[in-house]
Design a protein around this motif. Structure first.
Motif, PDB file in Angstrom:
ATOM      1  N   SER A 111     -12.968   8.895  -5.612  1.00 22.09           N
ATOM      2  CA  SER A 111     -12.192   9.861  -4.874  1.00 22.09           C
ATOM      3  C   SER A 111     -13.119  10.556  -3.901  1.00 22.09           C
ATOM      4  N   THR A 134      -9.622   9.453   0.163  1.00 24.41           N
ATOM      5  CA  THR A 134      -8.975   8.314  -0.485  1.00 24.41           C
ATOM      6  C   THR A 134      -9.324   8.297  -1.967  1.00 24.41           C
ATOM      7  N   GLU A 135      -8.418   7.767  -2.739  1.00 25.22           N
ATOM      8  CA  GLU A 135      -8.614   7.608  -4.185  1.00 25.22           C
ATOM      9  C   GLU A 135      -7.786   6.407  -4.623  1.00 25.22           C
ATOM     10  N   THR A 136      -8.363   5.565  -5.456  1.00 29.42           N
ATOM     11  CA  THR A 136      -7.621   4.404  -5.942  1.00 29.42           C
ATOM     12  C   THR A 136      -7.728   4.287  -7.458  1.00 29.42           C
ATOM     13  N   HIS A 137      -6.659   3.811  -8.046  1.00 24.59           N
ATOM     14  CA  HIS A 137      -6.605   3.492  -9.474  1.00 24.59           C
ATOM     15  C   HIS A 137      -5.922   2.132  -9.570  1.00 24.59           C
ATOM     16  N   SER A 197      -1.142   4.877  -7.577  1.00 19.72           N
ATOM     17  CA  SER A 197      -2.415   4.157  -7.704  1.00 19.72           C
ATOM     18  C   SER A 197      -3.277   4.286  -6.463  1.00 19.72           C
ATOM     19  N   ILE A 198      -2.684   4.700  -5.354  1.00 20.22           N
ATOM     20  CA  ILE A 198      -3.413   4.864  -4.090  1.00 20.22           C
ATOM     21  C   ILE A 198      -3.094   6.239  -3.521  1.00 20.22           C
ATOM     22  N   PRO A 244     -10.758  -0.786  -3.519  1.00 25.15           N
ATOM     23  CA  PRO A 244     -10.626  -0.639  -2.072  1.00 25.15           C
ATOM     24  C   PRO A 244     -11.685  -1.443  -1.328  1.00 25.15           C
ATOM     25  N   ILE A 259     -13.026   1.405  -8.419  1.00 24.21           N
ATOM     26  CA  ILE A 259     -11.762   1.939  -8.944  1.00 24.21           C
ATOM     27  C   ILE A 259     -12.039   3.348  -9.453  1.00 24.21           C
ATOM     28  N   HIS A 278       2.554   2.110  -3.318  1.00 24.70           N
ATOM     29  CA  HIS A 278       1.686   2.658  -4.353  1.00 24.70           C
ATOM     30  C   HIS A 278       1.095   4.024  -3.999  1.00 24.70           C
ATOM     31  N   PHE A 304      -6.773  -0.572  -8.241  1.00 32.48           N
ATOM     32  CA  PHE A 304      -7.075  -1.405  -7.085  1.00 32.48           C
ATOM     33  C   PHE A 304      -8.502  -1.143  -6.632  1.00 32.48           C
ATOM     34  N   ILE A 318       0.852  -1.194   0.000  1.00 34.25           N
ATOM     35  CA  ILE A 318       0.000   0.000   0.000  1.00 34.25           C
ATOM     36  C   ILE A 318       0.885   1.240   0.000  1.00 34.25           C
TER      37      ILE A 318
END
Length: 117
Positions: free
Chosen positions: A115, A81-84, A15-16, A88, A112, A11, A86, A8
């Motif tokens: 945000s 939080t923001e993920t690309h 990506s995170i 969450p 994915i 990234h 992955f 985590i």
């Protein structure tokens, strides 16, 4: 696949995104997110999806607050939080569950690209 805490961290910023990020909240395979001090409390016991339900905004004081039974409270995380790349997964902590509090009452999987808080 569940990422380790070190994966985590590796990234983060790519990506995170977790803002603000506190290294002390990193666990072996997760990151603890904190509760923001703003809550919404619905004023009606019966909620109707067809109408705008009355609610009020509350601020949790530094000393904490006692929640009233039979009320629905909505909170959010302090962290954005923001993920690309992955998906969450949000889970409550067992220490909170042992107090009878439901931390999450919807699906625990995020999208994915989401945000927000």
């Amino acid at each position: 696949m569940i990422l380790t805490g070190q994966e985590i961290k590796k990234h983060l910023g790519d990506s995170i995104i977790i803002e603000p990020f506190d290294d002390a909240l990193l666990n072996p395979n997760s990151v603890n997110l904190r509760l923001h001090d703003e809550l919404i409390q619905y004023e009606e016991l019966v909620l109707d999806m067809k109408k705008q339900n009355r609610h009020r905004r509350l601020t949790i004081p530094p000393e904490g607050m006692v929640l009233s039974p039979n009320h629905l409270y909505l909170g959010r995380t302090l962290e954005r939080t923001e993920t690309h790349n992955f998906v969450p997964q949000i889970e409550g902590r067992s220490s909170i569950a042992r107090l009878g509090l439901f931390v999450l009452v919807t699906a625990g999987l995020g999208d994915i690209g989401f945000s927000g808080y």
